[in-house]
Motif scaffolding. Sequence first.
Motif, short mmCIF file in Angstrom:
data_model
loop_
_atom_site.label_atom_id
_atom_site.label_comp_id
_atom_site.label_asym_id
_atom_site.label_seq_id
_atom_site.Cartn_x
_atom_site.Cartn_y
_atom_site.Cartn_z
N HIS A 60 -7.59 -4.00 -1.37
CA HIS A 60 -7.33 -5.52 -1.75
C HIS A 60 -5.83 -5.50 -2.36
O HIS A 60 -5.76 -4.66 -3.44
N CYS A 61 -4.85 -5.96 -1.56
CA CYS A 61 -3.32 -5.52 -2.00
C CYS A 61 -2.58 -6.83 -2.54
O CYS A 61 -3.20 -7.92 -1.47
N GLN A 62 -1.71 -6.81 -2.83
CA GLN A 62 -0.90 -8.06 -3.46
C GLN A 62 0.32 -7.86 -2.36
O GLN A 62 0.84 -6.91 -2.05
N MET A 63 0.32 -8.83 -1.37
CA MET A 63 1.51 -9.10 -0.61
C MET A 63 2.06 -10.40 -0.67
O MET A 63 1.79 -11.33 -1.22
N GLN A 64 3.54 -10.32 -0.26
CA GLN A 64 4.29 -11.70 -0.35
C GLN A 64 3.99 -12.45 0.87
O GLN A 64 4.10 -11.91 1.96
N ILE A 65 3.76 -13.62 0.63
CA ILE A 65 3.80 -14.51 1.87
C ILE A 65 5.03 -15.31 2.16
O ILE A 65 5.62 -15.96 1.27
N ASP A 66 5.45 -14.74 3.49
CA ASP A 66 7.07 -14.89 3.74
C ASP A 66 7.30 -15.36 5.06
O ASP A 66 7.29 -14.64 6.20
N THR A 67 7.25 -16.88 5.34
CA THR A 67 7.60 -17.42 6.47
C THR A 67 8.96 -17.06 6.97
O THR A 67 9.12 -17.53 8.40
N HIS A 74 4.60 -6.50 7.26
CA HIS A 74 5.81 -5.63 6.96
C HIS A 74 5.48 -4.85 5.77
O HIS A 74 5.26 -5.54 4.65
N TRP A 75 5.49 -3.68 5.88
CA TRP A 75 4.96 -2.89 4.41
C TRP A 75 6.37 -2.68 3.78
O TRP A 75 7.42 -2.48 4.26
N GLN A 76 6.00 -2.57 2.40
CA GLN A 76 7.33 -2.52 1.42
C GLN A 76 8.01 -1.28 1.54
O GLN A 76 9.35 -1.39 1.59
N ALA A 77 7.38 -0.13 1.88
CA ALA A 77 8.14 0.89 2.09
C ALA A 77 8.36 1.33 3.58
O ALA A 77 7.35 1.18 4.35
N PRO A 78 9.36 1.90 4.07
CA PRO A 78 9.53 2.19 5.56
C PRO A 78 8.44 3.31 5.92
O PRO A 78 8.13 4.15 5.02
N LYS A 102 -0.43 6.89 8.73
CA LYS A 102 -1.49 7.48 7.80
C LYS A 102 -0.90 7.46 6.48
O LYS A 102 -1.18 7.29 5.56
N THR A 103 0.45 7.88 6.60
CA THR A 103 1.24 8.03 5.34
C THR A 103 1.29 6.78 4.25
O THR A 103 1.12 6.62 3.07
N THR A 104 1.37 5.46 5.40
CA THR A 104 1.39 4.24 4.49
C THR A 104 -0.06 3.96 4.10
O THR A 104 -0.09 3.48 2.81
N LEU A 105 -1.05 4.30 4.80
CA LEU A 105 -2.55 3.95 4.57
C LEU A 105 -2.51 5.00 3.10
O LEU A 105 -3.36 4.11 2.49
N ASP A 106 -2.49 6.13 3.07
CA ASP A 106 -2.55 6.99 2.09
C ASP A 106 -1.61 6.23 0.74
O ASP A 106 -2.01 6.28 -0.16
N GLY A 117 -1.53 -3.27 -8.42
CA GLY A 117 -1.32 -4.65 -8.38
C GLY A 117 0.17 -5.05 -8.05
O GLY A 117 0.64 -6.16 -8.05
N ALA A 118 1.07 -3.98 -7.62
CA ALA A 118 2.15 -4.16 -7.27
C ALA A 118 2.44 -4.72 -5.91
O ALA A 118 1.32 -4.52 -5.09
N LYS A 119 3.58 -5.30 -5.27
CA LYS A 119 3.56 -6.03 -4.20
C LYS A 119 3.58 -4.81 -3.17
O LYS A 119 4.44 -3.82 -3.38
N MET A 120 2.93 -4.93 -2.07
CA MET A 120 2.75 -3.83 -0.81
C MET A 120 3.46 -4.00 0.24
O MET A 120 3.62 -3.35 1.03
N GLY A 121 3.81 -5.29 0.37
CA GLY A 121 4.44 -5.80 1.73
C GLY A 121 4.68 -7.39 1.83
O GLY A 121 4.30 -7.88 0.95
#
Length: 296
Positions: A60-67, A74-78, A102-106, A117-121
């Motif tokens: 369960h991840c915090q994400m920004q809703i960005d139209t 779009h993930w926060q880190a490349p 896999k690195t993003t999922l990890d 609780g930080a923004k993930m994307g």
Amino acid sequence: MTHRPPPLRTLLRHLFSLLLVPAALAAPNWVPITFYHGDFAHWHDQRLAMLAEVQVGELHCQMQIDTGLNDAVHWQAPEQDSPEEKVPVQIAGASWQVAIAKTTLDRLASPQGCASGAKMGNIGTGFFERGTVTFDLKANRLGYEEGSQLAVAQSSPLIYAQWPNWGWGGFPLVEIYDKEQRVGLALFDTGSAAIGLSLMSEADWRRALATHTGKHKPSVAQLKVPAWDKLLPAQTAEISSPWQAGSLPLGKLRLFHAPEQGFKPAEPLMGVLGLQSFGEATIALDIPGRRWQVRP
């Protein structure tokens, strides 16, 4: 007196009319949204980002809703390597199988990831393109329904711009009007929460200033605003505007113009329409039906 049964054609006509009556629309699946607040330019305690909890697989991840983002996710880190598997990403009943490295999922599964609780994307407009997404700014909630849900008579045209070489998804473009005359198209961008209308060109900036209906000339301030991961020189002014977007009178409008902005659309746009002018309104984007609606 003998009553004859109605002719077959009359029965068929009544049956056909019943088939034309639309079924009651399903209620949206609502989820809470929260706004990250902070200072923006010389304004204090402004809405800066719309956030919501998104399920990514079992996380369960915090994400920004960005139209203002055309893509679905779009993930926060490349991502450091190529996507290797697909995971379900879900919010308010909208769901996609998203390819993820896999690195993003990890990283999402780490203590510094979703659990922090930080923004993930970001979740972009493409995530909702199969249905109708609603932003209730008074109740701080987001709703979603599959399919087209807005009646033509109670909504305004929406352009879902899908430009070549811009990847998947699309951009929600809305018409800005002065009385009944269209002035231009603007990108409706929940990612620009603190902005009223950001003008693309110097000519549009000057045209917007000229619409000011107040007694005194608007005061123009020079400042730097955070955008596209850097500080951009910009001009800003607050005006009383006769313009409207859909059924919403823009009224007291916070204008911006940043000549060095990084957004270069593939077709002429007047600007980017943020959330500042919407106050506590409810905004619905019906992407399959190409309609949108604003309710006070």
